[in-house]
Motif scaffolding. Structure first.
Motif, PDB file in Angstrom:
ATOM      1  N   VAL A 107     -58.804  -8.532-126.882  1.00  0.00           N
ATOM      2  CA  VAL A 107     -58.359  -7.573-127.010  1.00  0.00           C
ATOM      3  C   VAL A 107     -56.917  -7.205-127.477  1.00  0.00           C
ATOM      4  CG1 VAL A 107     -57.514  -4.803-125.499  1.00  0.00           C
ATOM      5  CG2 VAL A 107     -59.105  -6.075-124.786  1.00  0.00           C
ATOM      6  N   HIS A 108     -55.609  -8.722-126.793  1.00  0.00           N
ATOM      7  CA  HIS A 108     -54.279  -8.225-127.528  1.00  0.00           C
ATOM      8  C   HIS A 108     -55.217  -9.538-128.751  1.00  0.00           C
ATOM      9  CE1 HIS A 108     -53.157  -4.290-125.706  1.00  0.00           C
ATOM     10  NE2 HIS A 108     -54.027  -4.990-124.741  1.00  0.00           N
ATOM     11  N   SER A 109     -53.715  -9.644-129.361  1.00  0.00           N
ATOM     12  CA  SER A 109     -53.505 -10.847-130.448  1.00  0.00           C
ATOM     13  C   SER A 109     -52.541 -11.762-129.185  1.00  0.00           C
ATOM     14  CB  SER A 109     -53.273 -11.103-131.555  1.00  0.00           C
ATOM     15  OG  SER A 109     -51.286  -9.770-131.276  1.00  0.00           O
ATOM     16  N   ILE A 110     -52.067 -12.835-128.925  1.00  0.00           N
ATOM     17  CA  ILE A 110     -50.779 -13.882-129.173  1.00  0.00           C
ATOM     18  C   ILE A 110     -49.547 -13.035-129.375  1.00  0.00           C
ATOM     19  CG2 ILE A 110     -49.713 -15.854-128.510  1.00  0.00           C
ATOM     20  CD1 ILE A 110     -51.857 -17.315-130.198  1.00  0.00           C
ATOM     21  N   ALA A 111     -49.582 -12.711-130.270  1.00  0.00           N
ATOM     22  CA  ALA A 111     -48.278 -11.931-130.821  1.00  0.00           C
ATOM     23  C   ALA A 111     -47.996  -9.793-129.989  1.00  0.00           C
ATOM     24  CB  ALA A 111     -47.853 -11.972-132.231  1.00  0.00           C
ATOM     25  N   GLY A 112     -49.359  -9.871-129.962  1.00  0.00           N
ATOM     26  CA  GLY A 112     -49.123  -8.638-129.083  1.00  0.00           C
ATOM     27  C   GLY A 112     -48.910  -9.019-127.819  1.00  0.00           C
ATOM     28  N   HIS A 145     -49.208 -13.546-117.958  1.00  0.00           N
ATOM     29  CA  HIS A 145     -49.349 -14.263-119.421  1.00  0.00           C
ATOM     30  C   HIS A 145     -49.119 -15.321-119.849  1.00  0.00           C
ATOM     31  CE1 HIS A 145     -50.006  -9.563-119.408  1.00  0.00           C
ATOM     32  NE2 HIS A 145     -49.444  -9.226-118.541  1.00  0.00           N
ATOM     33  N   SER A 146     -48.070 -16.050-119.754  1.00  0.00           N
ATOM     34  CA  SER A 146     -48.474 -17.765-120.698  1.00  0.00           C
ATOM     35  C   SER A 146     -48.974 -18.273-120.376  1.00  0.00           C
ATOM     36  CB  SER A 146     -46.850 -18.094-119.977  1.00  0.00           C
ATOM     37  OG  SER A 146     -45.905 -17.619-119.780  1.00  0.00           O
ATOM     38  N   GLY A 147     -49.744 -17.974-119.209  1.00  0.00           N
ATOM     39  CA  GLY A 147     -51.312 -18.785-119.478  1.00  0.00           C
ATOM     40  C   GLY A 147     -52.356 -17.995-120.446  1.00  0.00           C
ATOM     41  N   GLN A 148     -52.310 -16.823-120.781  1.00  0.00           N
ATOM     42  CA  GLN A 148     -53.326 -15.699-121.749  1.00  0.00           C
ATOM     43  C   GLN A 148     -52.792 -16.735-123.077  1.00  0.00           C
ATOM     44  OE1 GLN A 148     -52.502 -12.044-120.895  1.00  0.00           O
ATOM     45  NE2 GLN A 148     -54.196 -11.593-120.036  1.00  0.00           N
ATOM     46  N   LEU A 149     -51.525 -16.486-123.501  1.00  0.00           N
ATOM     47  CA  LEU A 149     -51.017 -17.432-124.335  1.00  0.00           C
ATOM     48  C   LEU A 149     -51.351 -19.015-124.463  1.00  0.00           C
ATOM     49  CD1 LEU A 149     -47.471 -16.189-124.656  1.00  0.00           C
ATOM     50  CD2 LEU A 149     -49.040 -15.166-125.567  1.00  0.00           C
ATOM     51  N   ALA A 150     -51.625 -19.506-123.838  1.00  0.00           N
ATOM     52  CA  ALA A 150     -51.948 -20.731-123.604  1.00  0.00           C
ATOM     53  C   ALA A 150     -53.396 -21.041-123.906  1.00  0.00           C
ATOM     54  CB  ALA A 150     -51.943 -21.426-122.265  1.00  0.00           C
ATOM     55  N   LEU A 151     -54.180 -20.302-123.053  1.00  0.00           N
ATOM     56  CA  LEU A 151     -55.953 -20.038-122.956  1.00  0.00           C
ATOM     57  C   LEU A 151     -55.625 -19.700-124.727  1.00  0.00           C
ATOM     58  CD1 LEU A 151     -57.138 -19.639-119.860  1.00  0.00           C
ATOM     59  CD2 LEU A 151     -57.227 -21.053-120.648  1.00  0.00           C
ATOM     60  N   MET A 152     -55.548 -18.289-125.335  1.00  0.00           N
ATOM     61  CA  MET A 152     -55.526 -18.142-126.741  1.00  0.00           C
ATOM     62  C   MET A 152     -55.413 -18.990-127.646  1.00  0.00           C
ATOM     63  SD  MET A 152     -54.723 -14.083-126.186  1.00  0.00           S
ATOM     64  CE  MET A 152     -54.777 -13.951-127.692  1.00  0.00           C
ATOM     65  N   ASN A 153     -53.815 -19.662-127.418  1.00  0.00           N
ATOM     66  CA  ASN A 153     -53.742 -20.824-128.754  1.00  0.00           C
ATOM     67  C   ASN A 153     -54.928 -21.887-128.280  1.00  0.00           C
ATOM     68  OD1 ASN A 153     -52.165 -21.944-130.469  1.00  0.00           O
ATOM     69  ND2 ASN A 153     -51.059 -23.009-129.013  1.00  0.00           N
ATOM     70  N   ARG A 154     -55.109 -22.396-127.274  1.00  0.00           N
ATOM     71  CA  ARG A 154     -56.545 -22.931-127.260  1.00  0.00           C
ATOM     72  C   ARG A 154     -57.973 -22.867-127.978  1.00  0.00           C
ATOM     73  NH1 ARG A 154     -56.718 -25.561-121.838  1.00  0.00           N
ATOM     74  NH2 ARG A 154     -54.909 -26.611-122.891  1.00  0.00           N
ATOM     75  N   LEU A 155     -58.201 -21.797-128.013  1.00  0.00           N
ATOM     76  CA  LEU A 155     -59.353 -21.287-128.419  1.00  0.00           C
ATOM     77  C   LEU A 155     -58.953 -21.253-130.372  1.00  0.00           C
ATOM     78  CD1 LEU A 155     -60.383 -18.142-126.444  1.00  0.00           C
ATOM     79  CD2 LEU A 155     -60.763 -20.617-125.950  1.00  0.00           C
ATOM     80  N   LEU A 156     -57.891 -20.864-130.294  1.00  0.00           N
ATOM     81  CA  LEU A 156     -57.452 -20.910-131.998  1.00  0.00           C
ATOM     82  C   LEU A 156     -57.623 -21.829-133.057  1.00  0.00           C
ATOM     83  CD1 LEU A 156     -55.564 -17.125-131.852  1.00  0.00           C
ATOM     84  CD2 LEU A 156     -57.594 -17.342-132.366  1.00  0.00           C
TER      85      LEU A 156
END
Length: 161
Positions: A46-51, A149-160
């Motif tokens: 729903v959101h980007s890392i920057a978002g 949200h740090s957990g979200q950032l880490a997971l999203m970064n790993r996916l990308l």
């Protein structure tokens, strides 16, 4: 026995730049993300890392204002501001602004008089807005928010990556 500000600042510092028990700290997570990945929208997201980082920045600033006696509201830029188009300088500025907002918050934590920590903030209780809690609960809540949200950032970064 450590004071409330010392304990809260130690917790905040640990998750931001220290060695939290659960994994990498927030600053190491965001510093490992390229600006291209920061603005990429993973499938199903729903959101980007920057978002998400903009959201975290806004709430760090909002909590700082509440700590200074301001009535609660949404962050000045909104709860989920649009991060705009990918831009390397803008990504670096966002990371710097997030770090500065947390340094400012730590200074406010240090300056709060001891007798206010268990007093209610300047608002009535509204769980959806996170209002009407004590000053201590407000900071504990922001720490939890940062961790989530740090957990979200880490997971999203790993996916990308």
């Amino acid at each position: 026995m450590a004071s409330i500000p010392d304990t809260l600042n130690a917790s905040l510092q640990s998750i931001l730049s220290g060695d939290p028990w659960y994994g990498p700290n927030t600053y190491s997570i965001i510093d490992s993300i390229t600006f291209e990945d920061a603005y990429e929208m993973p499938p199903g997201a729903v959101h980007s890392i920057a978002g998400i980082l903009l959201h975290m920045l806004g709430w760090a600033q909002e909590v700082t204002q509440r700590m200074q006696g301001q009535p609660a509201g949404e962050p000045a830029a909104g709860d989920w501001p649009n991060p705009g188009n990918p831009d390397e300088d803008k990504w670096q500025q966002l990371k710097d602004n997030f770090k500065l907002a947390n340094v400012t918050l730590q200074s406010v934590i240090n300056s709060l008089p001891a007798d206010k920590w268990d007093a209610p903030t300047n608002d009535t209780r509204d769980p959806a807005m996170g209002t009407g809690v004590t000053y201590r609960q407000l900071i504990e809540g922001l720490i939890q928010h940062h961790i989530y949200h740090s957990g979200q950032l880490a997971l999203m970064n790993r996916l990308l990556s």
